[in-house]
Motif scaffolding. Structure first.
Motif, PDB file in Angstrom:
ATOM      1  N   THR A 305       0.844  -1.181   0.000  1.00  0.00           N
ATOM      2  CA  THR A 305       0.000   0.000   0.000  1.00  0.00           C
ATOM      3  C   THR A 305       0.887   1.241   0.000  1.00  0.00           C
ATOM      4  N   SER A 306       0.465   2.251  -0.730  1.00  0.00           N
ATOM      5  CA  SER A 306       1.175   3.532  -0.742  1.00  0.00           C
ATOM      6  C   SER A 306       0.267   4.669  -0.300  1.00  0.00           C
ATOM      7  N   ASP A 307      -0.937   4.319   0.186  1.00  0.00           N
ATOM      8  CA  ASP A 307      -1.893   5.338   0.616  1.00  0.00           C
ATOM      9  C   ASP A 307      -2.369   5.087   2.051  1.00  0.00           C
ATOM     10  N   GLY A 308      -1.459   4.587   2.864  1.00  0.00           N
ATOM     11  CA  GLY A 308      -1.774   4.405   4.270  1.00  0.00           C
ATOM     12  C   GLY A 308      -2.695   3.251   4.574  1.00  0.00           C
ATOM     13  N   GLY A 309      -2.778   2.275   3.639  1.00  0.00           N
ATOM     14  CA  GLY A 309      -3.597   1.106   3.874  1.00  0.00           C
ATOM     15  C   GLY A 309      -5.012   1.228   3.380  1.00  0.00           C
ATOM     16  N   ASP A 310      -5.337   2.313   2.644  1.00  0.00           N
ATOM     17  CA  ASP A 310      -6.681   2.420   2.066  1.00  0.00           C
ATOM     18  C   ASP A 310      -6.896   1.366   0.989  1.00  0.00           C
ATOM     19  N   THR A 311      -5.859   1.098   0.216  1.00  0.00           N
ATOM     20  CA  THR A 311      -5.916   0.085  -0.837  1.00  0.00           C
ATOM     21  C   THR A 311      -4.644  -0.739  -0.814  1.00  0.00           C
ATOM     22  N   TRP A 312      -4.773  -1.997  -1.292  1.00  0.00           N
ATOM     23  CA  TRP A 312      -3.639  -2.913  -1.378  1.00  0.00           C
ATOM     24  C   TRP A 312      -3.603  -3.528  -2.778  1.00  0.00           C
ATOM     25  N   ALA A 313      -2.400  -3.751  -3.283  1.00  0.00           N
ATOM     26  CA  ALA A 313      -2.241  -4.359  -4.596  1.00  0.00           C
ATOM     27  C   ALA A 313      -1.005  -5.239  -4.595  1.00  0.00           C
ATOM     28  N   ILE A 314      -0.981  -6.212  -5.501  1.00  0.00           N
ATOM     29  CA  ILE A 314       0.181  -7.098  -5.616  1.00  0.00           C
ATOM     30  C   ILE A 314       1.356  -6.305  -6.158  1.00  0.00           C
ATOM     31  N   GLU A 315       2.431  -6.255  -5.385  1.00  0.00           N
ATOM     32  CA  GLU A 315       3.638  -5.547  -5.795  1.00  0.00           C
ATOM     33  C   GLU A 315       4.615  -6.485  -6.504  1.00  0.00           C
ATOM     34  N   ALA A 316       4.674  -7.728  -6.046  1.00  0.00           N
ATOM     35  CA  ALA A 316       5.613  -8.682  -6.647  1.00  0.00           C
ATOM     36  C   ALA A 316       5.178 -10.092  -6.277  1.00  0.00           C
ATOM     37  N   THR A 317       5.607 -11.046  -7.088  1.00  0.00           N
ATOM     38  CA  THR A 317       5.442 -12.464  -6.802  1.00  0.00           C
ATOM     39  C   THR A 317       6.796 -13.118  -6.993  1.00  0.00           C
ATOM     40  N   VAL A 318       7.348 -13.654  -5.914  1.00  0.00           N
ATOM     41  CA  VAL A 318       8.648 -14.313  -6.001  1.00  0.00           C
ATOM     42  C   VAL A 318       8.417 -15.808  -6.177  1.00  0.00           C
ATOM     43  N   ALA A 319       9.454 -16.602  -6.008  1.00  0.00           N
ATOM     44  CA  ALA A 319       9.325 -18.052  -6.204  1.00  0.00           C
ATOM     45  C   ALA A 319       8.213 -18.611  -5.332  1.00  0.00           C
ATOM     46  N   ASN A 320       7.749 -19.805  -5.676  1.00  0.00           N
ATOM     47  CA  ASN A 320       6.620 -20.415  -4.966  1.00  0.00           C
ATOM     48  C   ASN A 320       7.041 -20.809  -3.552  1.00  0.00           C
ATOM     49  N   LEU A 321       7.165 -19.780  -2.704  1.00  0.00           N
ATOM     50  CA  LEU A 321       7.581 -19.963  -1.325  1.00  0.00           C
ATOM     51  C   LEU A 321       6.496 -19.473  -0.385  1.00  0.00           C
ATOM     52  N   ARG A 322       6.466 -20.021   0.799  1.00  0.00           N
ATOM     53  CA  ARG A 322       5.661 -19.437   1.863  1.00  0.00           C
ATOM     54  C   ARG A 322       6.483 -18.307   2.476  1.00  0.00           C
TER      55      ARG A 322
END
Length: 618
Positions: A305-322
């Motif tokens: 989030t870049s607006d204080g948690g008003d909205t969230w979006a996928i920034e990145a997806t790394v390897a299939n890890l937990r």
């Protein structure tokens, strides 16, 4: 019907039930009635029949190696039962195979009609009309059951509903096959469920229907257009809530299973669902400042989030890890600790989470938590008592002796020399930067999941047994505050010295405004535990070891066993007298193959039994 030959009957639309004598003490699993007096009940290797509404029953037994799981009757004389028979190969047998039995005398005698060596068992049998029927998986008849032919269309079906010429076949991978023309043509429909979640389907007419799941958390989906569109109707929340962060006394977030992100702006009195665009377990949240924050979870998902948690979006997806834990020291520099679905991994970003570089990847490690003091000095903890330290921003990591093999699940860095780490059966403290670690004294949580300090002296630890412990001497000694939750607690956070929150299993959120005198501000599913409770195992799915919690109203004889999908016992976890209250046991599944298993708890004194599903993913 159920354990011990139990058969119950109602004549007032389920307002009241009374027991009927079945004549057997064996478990009963299926019932089929043609009218108010003629019906059948299925046992493991027998079929019971009544012609007087259940007052009297006659029994037809099959061989000891036969196990029946479903039945269907076309009329009072003709019917079929399906299941499996054989003996496990490790007991010197030839293994299991699916079998179909037919009766033409109302269940008095049964003839083996088909033996399928390809499938180890049949789970369902269903007829559309006098001629067309299915034995699931893999067979269909078009001549009233005289012959059965292979049909791969229904290979992985777990539930069926047929009304007139409308047919719905629910598959175990979360898809639905629908036919509106008596099976001539089929349409595949995607439903918002994951593989392994689906359990049952039912329609009241050709438009309105429901799907329920057997996984945790349970879901109820509804359609009003014959199955084209499904809406989640689950009331409240039963998700596991795994992390929380509060900016101040009013504004905060919790997150957890199935992509759950909840936000409050009034101190937890009301919560609003936020959409992060994912449906995975979310494990950890960290804000670098008032505007920028990150959430990490399963399948390598990183939200920002870049607006204080008003909205969230996928920034990145790394390897299939937990991705177990995230930490940022400023708006650009952060780290992630990962494991479980891959090697123990430490990731670093220097551009606010857009790209990530691997600093460590070790298959022998399962890393669970990361905290940095500044851009150079940080620690990582993990399974097996692992503690790693870096003094160069993560370029190199040195293992420190913890003195324990217990899992270390969380920590807090108080200053360059003082760190407190908590875990299952351990609370450790170092005052020399980690060169040596010493166990804390006093009342600590037995299975600590999280720790949070307010200042340098006062801190709180929560455990998956619902306990909360407090320290006032920087973690050297701890005092139990009391078990305030019937559910396990997974994370704790404080806005100031008096106001704090703890979150945990089954949607539990607890709040204190007095520094530890706790009241439940929101149990999101308003759950009231019964006197006899078997919890869903955690984690689930699991790689080799998982924890099973259960609650007893009084001391009693308890047996907990694990079974494979064919009902064969593969492990006994508990078999003896257990104390009242919350108990737990570990299940080690490293010797078993991946797949779906069931664990069952039975008590002797109360005569209660309950079964839940677990998934082993190797």
């Amino acid at each position: 019907m159920g354990e011990g030959g139990t058969v119950l009957k109602t004549v007032d639309a389920a307002v009241s039930w009374h027991s009927l004598p079945s004549g057997t003490s064996l478990p009963l699993s299926r019932v089929k009635f043609l009218d108010s007096v003629t019906g059948w009940v299925l046992g493991s290797n027998s079929v019971l029949r009544t012609t007087d509404g259940g007052l009297d029953w006659s029994s037809a037994s099959l061989s000891d190696t036969t196990h029946l799981v479903d039945l269907w009757f076309r009329d009072r004389l003709t019917g079929w039962a399906v299941g499996y028979e054989g003996t496990a190969w490790w007991w010197g047998g030839s293994g299991y195979h699916g079998v179909i039995f037919e009766t033409t005398d109302g269940g008095g005698s049964w003839t083996r009609q088909l033996v399928d060596s390809l499938h180890s068992y049949f789970r369902l049998i269903y007829f559309l009309n006098d001629q067309d029927g299915w034995a699931i998986p893999g067979f269909k008849t078009t001549d009233g059951g005289s012959t059965w032919n292979r049909d791969s269309t229904f290979e992985n079906v777990v539930a069926i509903q047929i009304i007139g010429c409308s047919e719905w076949f629910l598959h175990d991978d979360g898809t639905l096959l629908r036919s509106l023309d008596c099976g001539i043509s089929w349409q595949q429909i995607s439903i918002p469920l994951a593989p392994g979640e689906v359990a049952a389907i039912s329609f009241s007419d050709q438009l309105e229907g429901w799907i329920v799941t057997g996984a945790s958390p349970s879901k109820i989906l509804k359609t009003s257009d014959g199955g084209s569109v499904w809406v989640n109707q689950t009331r409240g929340r039963t998700d596991w809530l795994l992390s929380t962060y509060f900016r101040d006394r009013d504004v905060g977030w919790v997150m957890g299973d199935h992509g759950t992100i909840l936000r409050t702006t009034d101190g937890g009195n009301a919560w609003q669902q936020q959409d992060g665009g994912v449906d995975v377990m979310l494990w950890s949240m960290k804000f670098a400042d008032a505007l920028r924050g990150w959430i990490v979870g399963d399948s390598g998902k990183i939200l920002k989030t870049s607006d204080g948690g008003d909205t969230w979006a996928i920034e990145a997806t790394v390897a299939n890890l937990r991705l177990e834990c995230v930490d940022f020291v400023n708006a650009n520099t952060g780290w992630i600790a990962a494991g479980y679905t891959g090697p123990g991994t430490i990731l670093k970003t220097t551009d606010g989470g857009h790209t990530w570089m691997t600093q460590l990847s070790d298959p022998s490690l399962w890393l669970l938590f990361v905290r940095f003091l500044d851009t150079d000095t940080g620690w990582v903890t993990g399974a097996g008592g692992v503690i790693l330290k870096t003094t160069d921003g993560g370029t190199t990591w040195i293992r420190q002796p913890s003195g324990t093999s217990n899992w270390l699940l969380a920590m807090q860095v108080l200053d360059p020399h003082t760190v407190v780490a908590v875990g299952w059966g351990s609370i450790l403290k170092t005052t020399n930067g980690g060169t040596t670690w010493s166990p804390a004294s006093g009342a600590t949580t037995g299975y600590s999941e999280s720790v949070r300090f307010i200042g340098e002296e006062v801190g709180y630890a929560v455990g998956n047994d619902g306990s909360i412990a407090k320290t006032t001497d920087a973690g050297s000694t701890w005092e139990a505050q009391r078990n305030v939750s019937a559910e396990g607690l997974y994370y704790v956070d404080f806005a100031d010295a008096e106001t704090g929150w703890a979150v945990g299993y089954n949607g539990t959120i607890l709040k204190t405004t007095t520094g530890g005198v706790v009241s439940a501000v929101k149990d999101l599913n308003d759950r009231r535990p019964s006197s006899f409770v078997l919890e869903q195992n955690f984690p689930n799915p699991f790689n080799s070891r998982t924890v099973i919690r259960y609650e007893l109203p009084a001391q009693t004889q308890v047996r907990i066993a694990v079974y494979d999908i064919l009902g064969r016992e593969v492990a006994t976890l508990v078999d003896g007298v257990q104390p009242a209250g919350t108990n737990q046991t570990d299940f080690e599944g490293s010797r078993l193959s991946s797949g779906v298993y069931f664990y069952r708890l039975a008590t002797r004194g109360e005569g209660e039994a309950v079964t839940k599903k677990l998934v082993l993913a190797r």
